[in-house]
Design a protein around this motif. Structure first.
Motif, PDB file in Angstrom:
ATOM      1  N   VAL A   1       0.812  -1.215   0.000  1.00 24.01           N
ATOM      2  CA  VAL A   1       0.000   0.000   0.000  1.00 24.01           C
ATOM      3  C   VAL A   1       0.850   1.272   0.000  1.00 24.01           C
ATOM      4  N   GLU A   2       2.143   1.117   0.300  1.00 24.49           N
ATOM      5  CA  GLU A   2       3.045   2.270   0.326  1.00 24.49           C
ATOM      6  C   GLU A   2       4.463   1.753   0.473  1.00 24.49           C
ATOM      7  N   THR A   3       5.447   2.562   0.095  1.00 26.41           N
ATOM      8  CA  THR A   3       6.844   2.204   0.341  1.00 26.41           C
ATOM      9  C   THR A   3       7.236   2.642   1.738  1.00 26.41           C
TER      10      THR A   3
ATOM     11  N   LEU B   1      -4.179   1.645   4.148  1.00 25.00           N
ATOM     12  CA  LEU B   1      -4.661   0.290   4.434  1.00 25.00           C
ATOM     13  C   LEU B   1      -6.039   0.052   3.821  1.00 25.00           C
ATOM     14  N   GLU B   2      -6.882   1.049   3.849  1.00 28.00           N
ATOM     15  CA  GLU B   2      -8.206   0.917   3.230  1.00 28.00           C
ATOM     16  C   GLU B   2      -8.070   0.690   1.728  1.00 28.00           C
ATOM     17  N   ASN B   3      -7.111   1.362   1.102  1.00 27.20           N
ATOM     18  CA  ASN B   3      -6.877   1.139  -0.320  1.00 27.20           C
ATOM     19  C   ASN B   3      -6.437  -0.306  -0.572  1.00 27.20           C
ATOM     20  N   GLY B   4      -5.666  -0.855   0.370  1.00 24.84           N
ATOM     21  CA  GLY B   4      -5.262  -2.250   0.246  1.00 24.84           C
ATOM     22  C   GLY B   4      -6.438  -3.203   0.339  1.00 24.84           C
ATOM     23  N   ILE B   5      -7.383  -2.896   1.216  1.00 30.89           N
ATOM     24  CA  ILE B   5      -8.609  -3.706   1.312  1.00 30.89           C
ATOM     25  C   ILE B   5      -9.376  -3.651  -0.011  1.00 30.89           C
ATOM     26  N   ASP B   6      -9.458  -2.464  -0.585  1.00 30.80           N
ATOM     27  CA  ASP B   6     -10.137  -2.326  -1.874  1.00 30.80           C
ATOM     28  C   ASP B   6      -9.445  -3.168  -2.940  1.00 30.80           C
ATOM     29  N   ASP B   7      -8.113  -3.151  -2.945  1.00 32.37           N
ATOM     30  CA  ASP B   7      -7.366  -3.948  -3.925  1.00 32.37           C
ATOM     31  C   ASP B   7      -7.643  -5.440  -3.737  1.00 32.37           C
ATOM     32  N   ALA B   8      -7.734  -5.866  -2.476  1.00 34.41           N
ATOM     33  CA  ALA B   8      -8.017  -7.280  -2.213  1.00 34.41           C
ATOM     34  C   ALA B   8      -9.364  -7.689  -2.792  1.00 34.41           C
ATOM     35  N   GLY B   9     -10.290  -6.758  -2.857  1.00 36.77           N
ATOM     36  CA  GLY B   9     -11.609  -7.053  -3.384  1.00 36.77           C
ATOM     37  C   GLY B   9     -11.617  -7.382  -4.865  1.00 36.77           C
ATOM     38  N   THR B  10     -10.522  -7.081  -5.551  1.00 32.09           N
ATOM     39  CA  THR B  10     -10.435  -7.373  -6.979  1.00 32.09           C
ATOM     40  C   THR B  10      -9.792  -8.726  -7.260  1.00 32.09           C
ATOM     41  N   ILE B  11      -9.374  -9.441  -6.202  1.00 32.88           N
ATOM     42  CA  ILE B  11      -8.662 -10.714  -6.365  1.00 32.88           C
ATOM     43  C   ILE B  11      -9.584 -11.850  -5.944  1.00 32.88           C
ATOM     44  N   ASN B  12     -10.011 -12.642  -6.889  1.00 37.47           N
ATOM     45  CA  ASN B  12     -10.983 -13.701  -6.600  1.00 37.47           C
ATOM     46  C   ASN B  12     -10.438 -14.771  -5.668  1.00 37.47           C
TER      47      ASN B  12
ATOM     48  N   LEU C   1     -11.488   0.468   9.542  1.00 35.03           N
ATOM     49  CA  LEU C   1     -10.790  -0.322   8.529  1.00 35.03           C
ATOM     50  C   LEU C   1     -11.360  -1.732   8.457  1.00 35.03           C
ATOM     51  N   PHE C   2     -11.576  -2.337   9.610  1.00 35.89           N
ATOM     52  CA  PHE C   2     -12.084  -3.711   9.613  1.00 35.89           C
ATOM     53  C   PHE C   2     -13.580  -3.774   9.315  1.00 35.89           C
ATOM     54  N   ASP C   3     -14.288  -2.704   9.582  1.00 36.82           N
ATOM     55  CA  ASP C   3     -15.678  -2.630   9.136  1.00 36.82           C
ATOM     56  C   ASP C   3     -15.704  -2.677   7.607  1.00 36.82           C
ATOM     57  N   LYS C   4     -14.771  -1.981   6.990  1.00 37.00           N
ATOM     58  CA  LYS C   4     -14.662  -1.996   5.528  1.00 37.00           C
ATOM     59  C   LYS C   4     -14.352  -3.410   5.029  1.00 37.00           C
ATOM     60  N   ALA C   5     -13.449  -4.101   5.737  1.00 41.12           N
ATOM     61  CA  ALA C   5     -13.118  -5.480   5.356  1.00 41.12           C
ATOM     62  C   ALA C   5     -14.336  -6.388   5.497  1.00 41.12           C
ATOM     63  N   LEU C   6     -15.061  -6.232   6.591  1.00 41.12           N
ATOM     64  CA  LEU C   6     -16.257  -7.060   6.797  1.00 41.12           C
ATOM     65  C   LEU C   6     -17.317  -6.777   5.735  1.00 41.12           C
ATOM     66  N   THR C   7     -17.451  -5.525   5.359  1.00 34.39           N
ATOM     67  CA  THR C   7     -18.408  -5.164   4.312  1.00 34.39           C
ATOM     68  C   THR C   7     -18.056  -5.859   3.003  1.00 34.39           C
ATOM     69  N   GLN C   8     -16.760  -5.909   2.707  1.00 35.57           N
ATOM     70  CA  GLN C   8     -16.327  -6.616   1.499  1.00 35.57           C
ATOM     71  C   GLN C   8     -16.673  -8.100   1.582  1.00 35.57           C
TER      72      GLN C   8
END
Length: 206
Positions: free
Chosen positions: A47-49, A62-73, A99-106
């Motif tokens: 998500v960052e260097t 980290l939220e952007n990383g959760i979003d990226d995970a949503g694109t990986i089946n 952050l984890f609410d976002k993960a749970l929503t996914q």
């Protein structure tokens, strides 16, 4: 590493970590813990260097990383161990569980994955209950673990210039001690390697 009675047969050394100087980045160690406990193939989402992060774990990254995970089946578990060091502040607890609410929503949306989290170390278990939504349909897609674990994962001190030595004249750092006194150098390394590292439990249980 602090030496006592250096230069005598009673020389001894103890090691400690300076919390203010320690890196907030735990992914390297968390992956070691994951594989030490039988982990298999996984996706690591950057998500960052280290340079770009500048020593700060930012919730937006980290939220952007959760979003990226949503694109990986192929993803079946969502784990964010570095979140335990999310930037401290007035909203740290809300940011962490947001952050984890976002993960749970996914998980609810995709219905093919599960979230594994830790209780935020700057708060308590009550924060988890208060901050996460009281929605059974969402909470059934997650599990939280507490407390963090003291592990035998070794600290990375490959840059020996960063290891301070006290009590041995002429050897202010570990790299200098290696040149000046190999026996004391090995004593210092043994003391450092004997330190227990505190890590989030989530990488150990997935």
């Amino acid at each position: 590493a602090d030496f006592t009675n250096a230069g005598t047969p009673d020389a001894a050394v103890t090691a400690s970590i300076n919390p203010s100087a320690a890196s907030v980045h735990l992914l390297y160690y968390s992956l070691q813990l994951f594989y030490a406990n039988g982990g298999g193939p996984c996706y690591v989402i950057a998500v960052e260097t280290y340079t770009g992060a500048a020593g700060v774990i930012d919730v937006t990254d980290l939220e952007n990383g959760i979003d990226d995970a949503g694109t990986i089946n192929e993803v079946t578990l969502l784990v964010v161990p570095e979140a335990v060091n999310i930037a401290a502040g007035g909203t740290a607890i809300a940011d962490y569980y947001g952050l984890f609410d976002k993960a749970l929503t996914q998980c609810v949306d995709l219905q093919d994955r599960f979230t594994v989290m830790d209780v935020f170390p700057l708060g308590n278990a009550a924060d988890l209950r208060n901050e996460l939504p009281n929605e059974i349909n969402k909470l059934k897609y997650g599990a939280a673990y507490y407390p963090r674990l003291f592990t035998r994962i070794n600290y990375d001190y490959s840059d020996e210039t960063l290891v301070t030595i006290n009590g041995v004249a002429g050897s202010p750092t570990l790299d200098q001690l290696k040149i000046n006194n190999n026996a004391y150098y090995n004593m210092a390394r043994a003391a450092i390697n004997g330190l227990e590292m505190l890590l989030p439990a989530s990488p150990a249980v997935v």
